[in-house]
Design a protein around this motif. Structure first.
Motif, PDB file in Angstrom:
ATOM      1  N   ALA A 118       0.819  -1.210   0.000  1.00 16.16           N
ATOM      2  CA  ALA A 118       0.000   0.000   0.000  1.00 16.16           C
ATOM      3  C   ALA A 118       0.856   1.265   0.000  1.00 16.16           C
ATOM      4  O   ALA A 118       0.490   2.282  -0.592  1.00 16.16           O
ATOM      5  N   ARG A 119       1.982   1.219   0.673  1.00 19.86           N
ATOM      6  CA  ARG A 119       2.893   2.353   0.766  1.00 19.86           C
ATOM      7  C   ARG A 119       4.228   1.964   0.129  1.00 19.86           C
ATOM      8  O   ARG A 119       4.491   0.785  -0.101  1.00 19.86           O
ATOM      9  N   PRO A 120       5.096   2.940  -0.139  1.00 22.76           N
ATOM     10  CA  PRO A 120       6.413   2.597  -0.690  1.00 22.76           C
ATOM     11  C   PRO A 120       7.133   1.610   0.225  1.00 22.76           C
ATOM     12  O   PRO A 120       7.056   1.709   1.452  1.00 22.76           O
ATOM     13  N   VAL A 121       7.831   0.632  -0.370  1.00 26.33           N
ATOM     14  CA  VAL A 121       8.513  -0.399   0.408  1.00 26.33           C
ATOM     15  C   VAL A 121       9.449   0.216   1.446  1.00 26.33           C
ATOM     16  O   VAL A 121       9.572  -0.289   2.568  1.00 26.33           O
ATOM     17  N   SER A 122      10.079   1.320   1.118  1.00 32.69           N
ATOM     18  CA  SER A 122      11.025   1.966   2.033  1.00 32.69           C
ATOM     19  C   SER A 122      10.363   2.492   3.296  1.00 32.69           C
ATOM     20  O   SER A 122      11.046   2.777   4.288  1.00 32.69           O
ATOM     21  N   ALA A 123       9.032   2.620   3.291  1.00 31.77           N
ATOM     22  CA  ALA A 123       8.319   3.147   4.465  1.00 31.77           C
ATOM     23  C   ALA A 123       8.051   2.074   5.511  1.00 31.77           C
ATOM     24  O   ALA A 123       7.681   2.403   6.646  1.00 31.77           O
ATOM     25  N   TYR A 124       8.265   0.815   5.178  1.00 36.01           N
ATOM     26  CA  TYR A 124       7.905  -0.274   6.081  1.00 36.01           C
ATOM     27  C   TYR A 124       9.075  -0.691   6.973  1.00 36.01           C
ATOM     28  O   TYR A 124      10.235  -0.603   6.581  1.00 36.01           O
ATOM     29  N   GLN A 125       8.712  -1.152   8.182  1.00 31.60           N
ATOM     30  CA  GLN A 125       9.715  -1.700   9.090  1.00 31.60           C
ATOM     31  C   GLN A 125      10.380  -2.886   8.389  1.00 31.60           C
ATOM     32  O   GLN A 125       9.705  -3.861   8.054  1.00 31.60           O
ATOM     33  N   PRO A 126      11.700  -2.855   8.166  1.00 32.63           N
ATOM     34  CA  PRO A 126      12.320  -3.893   7.336  1.00 32.63           C
ATOM     35  C   PRO A 126      12.533  -5.226   8.029  1.00 32.63           C
ATOM     36  O   PRO A 126      12.497  -6.273   7.377  1.00 32.63           O
ATOM     37  N   GLU A 127      12.804  -5.223   9.345  1.00 39.52           N
ATOM     38  CA  GLU A 127      13.141  -6.466  10.035  1.00 39.52           C
ATOM     39  C   GLU A 127      12.537  -6.489  11.435  1.00 39.52           C
ATOM     40  O   GLU A 127      12.108  -5.463  11.957  1.00 39.52           O
ATOM     41  N   LEU A 128      12.522  -7.656  12.031  1.00 35.37           N
ATOM     42  CA  LEU A 128      12.107  -7.791  13.427  1.00 35.37           C
ATOM     43  C   LEU A 128      13.130  -7.091  14.311  1.00 35.37           C
ATOM     44  O   LEU A 128      14.323  -7.423  14.265  1.00 35.37           O
ATOM     45  N   ASN A 129      12.713  -6.091  15.078  1.00 35.29           N
ATOM     46  CA  ASN A 129      13.660  -5.347  15.923  1.00 35.29           C
ATOM     47  C   ASN A 129      13.206  -5.309  17.381  1.00 35.29           C
ATOM     48  O   ASN A 129      13.481  -4.366  18.110  1.00 35.29           O
ATOM     49  N   TRP A 130      12.505  -6.377  17.800  1.00 38.87           N
ATOM     50  CA  TRP A 130      12.049  -6.476  19.185  1.00 38.87           C
ATOM     51  C   TRP A 130      12.029  -7.950  19.589  1.00 38.87           C
ATOM     52  O   TRP A 130      12.148  -8.830  18.743  1.00 38.87           O
ATOM     53  N   TYR A 131      11.909  -8.189  20.873  1.00 40.91           N
ATOM     54  CA  TYR A 131      11.750  -9.555  21.361  1.00 40.91           C
ATOM     55  C   TYR A 131      10.789  -9.526  22.536  1.00 40.91           C
ATOM     56  O   TYR A 131      10.451  -8.463  23.073  1.00 40.91           O
ATOM     57  N   ILE A 132      10.331 -10.684  22.943  1.00 45.44           N
ATOM     58  CA  ILE A 132       9.343 -10.798  24.020  1.00 45.44           C
ATOM     59  C   ILE A 132      10.043 -11.227  25.302  1.00 45.44           C
ATOM     60  O   ILE A 132      10.833 -12.172  25.303  1.00 45.44           O
ATOM     61  N   GLU A 133       9.759 -10.551  26.382  1.00 43.28           N
ATOM     62  CA  GLU A 133      10.344 -10.884  27.669  1.00 43.28           C
ATOM     63  C   GLU A 133       9.267 -10.791  28.745  1.00 43.28           C
ATOM     64  O   GLU A 133       8.300 -10.027  28.612  1.00 43.28           O
ATOM     65  N   ARG A 134       9.415 -11.581  29.806  1.00 42.63           N
ATOM     66  CA  ARG A 134       8.437 -11.582  30.887  1.00 42.63           C
ATOM     67  C   ARG A 134       8.528 -10.296  31.703  1.00 42.63           C
ATOM     68  O   ARG A 134       9.623  -9.804  32.003  1.00 42.63           O
ATOM     69  N   ALA A 135       7.381  -9.740  32.060  1.00 45.59           N
ATOM     70  CA  ALA A 135       7.348  -8.569  32.932  1.00 45.59           C
ATOM     71  C   ALA A 135       7.733  -8.972  34.357  1.00 45.59           C
ATOM     72  O   ALA A 135       7.324 -10.025  34.841  1.00 45.59           O
ATOM     73  N   THR A 136       8.534  -8.150  35.009  1.00 47.54           N
ATOM     74  CA  THR A 136       8.947  -8.423  36.390  1.00 47.54           C
ATOM     75  C   THR A 136       8.430  -7.363  37.360  1.00 47.54           C
ATOM     76  O   THR A 136       8.550  -7.542  38.571  1.00 47.54           O
ATOM     77  N   GLN A 137       7.890  -6.274  36.837  1.00 43.93           N
ATOM     78  CA  GLN A 137       7.362  -5.199  37.675  1.00 43.93           C
ATOM     79  C   GLN A 137       5.925  -4.893  37.251  1.00 43.93           C
ATOM     80  O   GLN A 137       5.578  -5.024  36.074  1.00 43.93           O
ATOM     81  N   PHE A 138       5.112  -4.467  38.213  1.00 47.45           N
ATOM     82  CA  PHE A 138       3.694  -4.243  37.919  1.00 47.45           C
ATOM     83  C   PHE A 138       3.491  -3.222  36.818  1.00 47.45           C
ATOM     84  O   PHE A 138       2.599  -3.339  35.981  1.00 47.45           O
ATOM     85  N   TYR A 139       4.338  -2.190  36.765  1.00 44.59           N
ATOM     86  CA  TYR A 139       4.127  -1.116  35.788  1.00 44.59           C
ATOM     87  C   TYR A 139       4.525  -1.527  34.368  1.00 44.59           C
ATOM     88  O   TYR A 139       4.212  -0.806  33.404  1.00 44.59           O
ATOM     89  N   GLN A 140       5.167  -2.654  34.214  1.00 41.23           N
ATOM     90  CA  GLN A 140       5.555  -3.090  32.866  1.00 41.23           C
ATOM     91  C   GLN A 140       4.397  -3.673  32.084  1.00 41.23           C
ATOM     92  O   GLN A 140       4.499  -3.871  30.866  1.00 41.23           O
ATOM     93  N   THR A 141       3.295  -3.952  32.743  1.00 43.56           N
ATOM     94  CA  THR A 141       2.123  -4.483  32.044  1.00 43.56           C
ATOM     95  C   THR A 141       0.942  -3.525  32.095  1.00 43.56           C
ATOM     96  O   THR A 141      -0.179  -3.898  31.814  1.00 43.56           O
ATOM     97  N   ARG A 142       1.216  -2.310  32.473  1.00 45.58           N
ATOM     98  CA  ARG A 142       0.155  -1.291  32.547  1.00 45.58           C
ATOM     99  C   ARG A 142       0.299  -0.260  31.455  1.00 45.58           C
ATOM    100  O   ARG A 142       1.354  -0.039  30.933  1.00 45.58           O
TER     101      ARG A 142
END
Length: 438
Positions: free
Chosen positions: A414-438
């Motif tokens: 839908a948009r120019p290819v250059s506008a899209y996030q090119p790669e996975l740049n995050w990972y999933i980790e368990r929350a250890t503090q209450f404010y990390q899930t709020r």
């Protein structure tokens, strides 16, 4: 494995860890932080009893019906089961394989039970601790299994032989036959069979989807279906699939070949890794296996090293293994959807295109649908094409007629290819503090 063997393995691993480069040691520590239940050597679930030695393929060996979901970083309102079943290796020998079942809160319900999507994962590593069922995020999380479950499908996912369960019922160490797609396809089909025996509420109908190594498994499943039909199979989706590893450009071809060496040696006892590996290549492969490195650490250890001898592709056992495991140019049964990014530097779209063309030349009536994704690389192929494969899977369960597009349909953005996030740049980790899930 008995306690003394586990202690010895742990000590050897610690000693080897000292010799690792700083980057590899840091990567290995990160991989270990993703374990949900400690090492597989410490998790009794992954141990099989001698009594299961003669179990037929597809037999359920062990079941954890309700797994403590708080140990994992799965989506809220999803549940998890783990199971072990008997499968078949490339040479036809029996081998126990582990896997997981991800349950949606309200599954899609067919007339005979809950709809099944069988998920075949991409490369996670060569060692037991690299099993997706052993990782907090189940390896490919929202890229495939989570999204499928959130759409109401019960997801059955196998680890592949040699990942998870370390030793068979006779105490023999299990080799992970990396990129042996027919072996992985066996794991998927027998895993579905075993899961259905454990949970009668599951439908007999299922669709297979896989990415990368798992894309090869999905393609091989379509080829297997032509030789050994399984009732209830509705089709397969292969995203960025492995087809012909020897046709890939270097350095990817060399990396893939090193991973395949244990499988080649297991299939052909006369083969010696030193026949094709340089001395430094042998050292690196031994180190990878002994420290239990998974994908990121393995790539770190393989980079910048002359791994293979110049004439390695001419080795007779490499060639024979290739004939046994290659995808493409073989008859398929049922619909097969293949999608590949055009800027994939891990597995070339041109190699997949050649495999598609060879299949259609030999079997022009194949129900094969090929889609190319401009500007998309390896992992993003899953997210870029998600709408397509979700709709395609839904159509299979709805019983709609297949209208394959053989010519390599090009998906437009839908948009120019250059506008899209090119790669996975995050990972999933368990929350250890209450404010990390709020």
């Amino acid at each position: 494995m008995d306690a003394s063997a586990a202690v010895n393995d742990s000590r050897r691993r610690d000693e080897l860890n000292v010799t690792l480069p700083d980057s590899a040691r840091a990567s290995l520590e990160f991989e270990e932080s993703q374990w949900a239940t400690g090492s597989v050597l410490d998790d009794s679930f992954y141990t099989v009893l001698p009594s299961s030695k003669d179990a037929a393929p597809g037999t359920l060996i062990k079941l954890e019906r309700e797994v403590d979901s708080t140990l994992f970083t799965i989506p809220p309102a999803t549940a998890l089961s783990r199971f072990i079943f008997q499968s078949k290796a490339l040479n036809g020998s029996a081998v126990p394989v582990s896997g997981f079942i991800l349950w949606p809160y309200s599954p899609r319900n067919l007339s005979d039970g809950f709809s099944i999507v069988a998920w075949a994962h991409g490369t996670s590593g060569l060692s037991p601790n690299c099993a997706p069922s052993h990782l907090k995020h189940l390896w490919q999380h929202f890229l495939g299994p989570y999204q499928s479950a959130l759409q109401g499908y019960v997801v059955i996912a196998v680890d592949y032989a040699g990942l998870g369960v370390e030793r068979d019922a006779s105490g023999k160490r299990i080799v992970h036959e990396y990129l042996a797609s027919p072996s992985h396809a066996n794991d998927v089909f027998y895993g579905v069979q075993a899961a259905k025996s454990a949970f009668p509420e599951l439908s007999n109908k299922f669709v297979i989807i896989g990415h990368s190594q798992g894309g090869g498994a999905a393609w091989a499943a379509a080829q297997r279906q032509a030789l050994d039909p399984v009732e209830g199979y509705l089709g397969a989706v292969a995203v960025a699939p492995v087809t012909d590893p020897l046709a890939e450009p270097d350095p990817i071809r060399s990396f893939l070949a090193v991973g395949m060496i244990p499988g080649i040696a297991a299939t052909f006892p006369e083969f010696q890794p030193g026949d094709i590996l340089t001395p430094e290549g042998e050292e690196r492969l031994d180190l990878i296996l002994q420290v239990g490195a998974c994908t990121t650490t393995t790539l770190t250890l393989l980079a910048g090293v002359q791994l293979l001898k110049p004439d390695w592709t001419a080795n007779r056992y490499v060639q024979e293994y290739q004939k046994l495991t290659v995808n493409g140019g073989k008859k398929i049964e049922g619909p097969l959807l293949i999608m590949h990014g055009e800027t994939d530097t891990s597995l070339s779209v041109e190699v997949s295109t050649q495999a598609v063309n060879e299949t259609l030349e030999q079997f022009p009536s194949s129900q094969l649908d090929f889609v190319r994704l401009p500007g998309i690389s390896h992992v993003p192929a899953l997210t870029a094409s998600q709408r397509l494969w979700m709709d395609w899977i839904g159509d299979r369960f709805a019983g709609l007629e297949v209208h394959p597009r053989h010519n390599g349909t090009i998906l437009t953005s839908a948009r120019p290819v250059s506008a899209y996030q090119p790669e996975l740049n995050w990972y999933i980790e368990r929350a250890t503090q209450f404010y990390q899930t709020r």
